[in-house]
Design an enzyme around this catalytic site. Structure first.
Site: not given
Lengths: 305, 272
Positions: A75, A132, A47, A245
């Site tokens: 996030l 970001c 993560k 994807g």
């Protein structure tokens, strides 16, 4: 027929097979240990990590949509200190390589994180999330500006000797331009695609279905877009590509390899069935056996056009 | 040709029964692995109908009952048909396989020293509370514990679980439209009786939609009762990875409903 060779080399990281897990869909790996054999996949990507812990967005954060889901988790993560202290001991109990995805709000933050991670022996490589906003420069997203992406990748490259993967955002006009910028800045590998920005509306309430209004679309719905981008980047850049994807089956995974990917990441499918990545790796081996393919590397970029 | 196996998922269950019990509620009975025999009240499963090639996230369902069944377990849930996932579940036939992950999350705490247990249920929130009531009944040392239940639903035709809880203790019913029992909210019905319960002798449990739990929190604000609530939330993974099912907590930040919950001390949760 002999067992086919599924191993691939990803910028110096040896993977037993091309199946990786996508950041943000696999926690820190330990969450899935009770549901699958972590030794049966190629690599784990953890993560997205930041310097300081982040609480994330208000609810609702996710919504299922046709062929996938939208998320705006914001996030949320434990921050690098807690990560190193609490999450890395688990990595020592598995032999599967762990790649750490991370992000910052300035070039300096990215470099600082890369330097911290460089000193962690349990980390086999880093994946830069460039999707970001650059807080110091009006919030423009690093991953949509080739110059900003270049500076981030260059700074990370200078801060770590570990393999560097740049994760590309699909929310751009020209994915090849972004890929070239990251390659020139010294990335060892490119992973694509991150989620596609989308929206979902509750008609009766006339309200957005997630609190952030917009979110990242993932799941089978994005696969054709991702395949197209992998194919375009493969033709333009020499670096190994990680295809991401909407991969739910081994067929999906192999299609990405035919389009040019050396490895793939399984994302949303981990939510649908927690053993998805292991199943895909096993089904891939079966396909190769049944089709007389001795080495999975023969699939890479084998598209006939 | 494609390479995808059609082997049954290891994380799967077989439908034994799937019956309509009210206008929009179903009772699903699955045969699953023996790991479910250790389920505790308040824990849940992720159920995913449709097979691997259908793009669908699992649907979190509180466990209604678990019993031994051959070499495995018979696991029961109650659900309301609300959208695509539960719509697909309603079509499940006997013998079909579904994806099941569980038992998941932290369940209710059983307080062995209490004289009375009060259950407040909204809609299918009755399912985990019924499981809990039976667990209290099965504790050898609490044979005398009194179980008092309050069940609310939108309409009289949507009341589920009344018979079962009625066999364990006193049940009061409310409906939003007044077609059955008290005309109004189940929380109001509960609040009217609140004075008769001794705070240190009673444990209160609630399960239902967030507005109901928020109301419960207001009612209990200045009381010292132990109140445990099982939260309903949409989830993607159910196992703590997606961070899509969080709830804001008073100590700061968010807690995952799937992992730190779904049962929380009601006073620690922020409803915004």
């Amino acid at each position: 027929m002999k067992k086919p060779d599924l191993s691939v080399n990803l910028a110096g990281i040896s993977l037993r097979n091309p199946i990786m897990t996508a950041s943000g869909t696999f926690g820190y790996g330990e969450e899935f240990a009770g549901y699958m054999d972590l030794e049966k996949i190629g690599a784990i990507v953890t993560k997205g990590l930041s310097l300081r812990p982040r609480a994330g967005n208000p609810m609702p954060r996710i919504v299922e949509t046709a062929g996938g889901m939208l998320n705006a988790i914001g996030l949320q993560n434990v921050g690098i200190d807690a990560f190193i202290e609490n999450k890395t001991p688990f990595f020592r109990s598995i032999s599967t390589p762990v790649i750490v995805n991370f992000f910052g709000n300035s070039v300096e933050e990215y470099a600082k994180l890369a330097a911290r991670l460089d000193a962690v022996p349990e980390v086999s490589g880093v994946e830069i999330n460039i999707s970001c906003p650059n807080v110091k420069h009006g919030g423009i997203v690093f991953g949509t500006d080739p110059k900003a992406a270049f500076s981030v990748v260059r700074a990370v490259r200078g801060a770590t000797g570990k393999p560097v993967i740049a994760k590309l955002s699909p929310n751009v006009t020209d994915i090849v331009e972004m890929a070239l910028a990251c390659a020139e800045a010294g990335a060892d590998s490119l992973s694509l695609i991150n989620t596609i920005t989308g929206m979902a509306i509750d008609l009766q309430k006339r309200r957005p279905r997630i609190s952030n209004v917009t979110g990242g679309l993932s799941g089978p719905a994005v696969k054709p877009v991702a395949l197209r981008m992998v194919w375009q980047v493969y033709q333009a850049v020499k670096l190994p590509i990680i295809g991401i994807g909407g991969i739910v089956t081994a067929t999906d995974a192999l299609e990405f390899m035919v389009a040019g990917a050396t490895a793939v990441q399984v994302g949303t499918a981990n939510f649908m069935t927690p053993d998805a990545s292991q199943r895909i790796a096993e089904d891939m081996e079966r396909y190769l056996k049944e089709n007389g393919v001795r080495d999975v590397k023969e699939m890479i970029g084998s598209l006939r056009v | 040709m494609t390479c995808d196996s059609n082997v049954k998922w290891p994380l799967s269950g077989e439908v034994k029964r799937n019956r309509k019990v009210t206008d929009n509620h179903y009772h699903l009975v699955l045969h699953a692995g023996k790991e479910y025999l250790s389920s505790s009240p308040g824990q849940f499963l992720m159920i995913r109908p449709g097979g691997r090639d259908v793009s669908l996230l699992g649907r979190p369902m509180s466990i209604y009952a678990v019993n031994k069944d051959g070499d495995g377990a018979c696991v029961e849930v109650l659900y309301r048909v609300a959208g695509r996932g539960t719509g697909l579940m309603a079509q499940l036939k006997e013998g079909e396989m579904v994806g099941v992950v569980g038992p998941l999350g932290k369940g209710f705490t059983l307080y062995r020293d209490k004289k009375r247990v009060v259950l407040v249920a909204g809609g299918v929130g009755v399912a985990p509370l019924t499981f809990l009531a039976k667990a209290y009944r099965n504790l050898p040392e609490t044979g005398s514990v009194e179980v008092v239940s309050y069940i609310g639903a939108r309409s009289g035709t949507c009341i589920v679980g009344k018979g079962e809880l009625g066999s364990i203790g006193r049940v009061s019913v409310s409906s939003d439209d007044g077609t059955c029992g008290h005309h109004g909210l189940v929380t109001d019905l509960f609040a009217k009786d609140l004075g008769v319960f001794e705070e240190d002798e009673t444990a209160v449990y609630a399960c239902g939609p967030s507005p109901m739990l928020k109301k419960m929190q207001e009612i209990m604000r200045d009381r010292s009762f132990i109140v445990q609530a099982s939260l309903e939330e949409r989830m993607a993974c159910g196992i703590g990875a997606c961070l899509g099912c969080v709830v804001r907590v008073k100590r700061g930040g968010y807690a995952r409903v799937c992992t730190e919950g779904p049962v929380f001390n009601l006073k620690e949760v922020c409803f915004d």
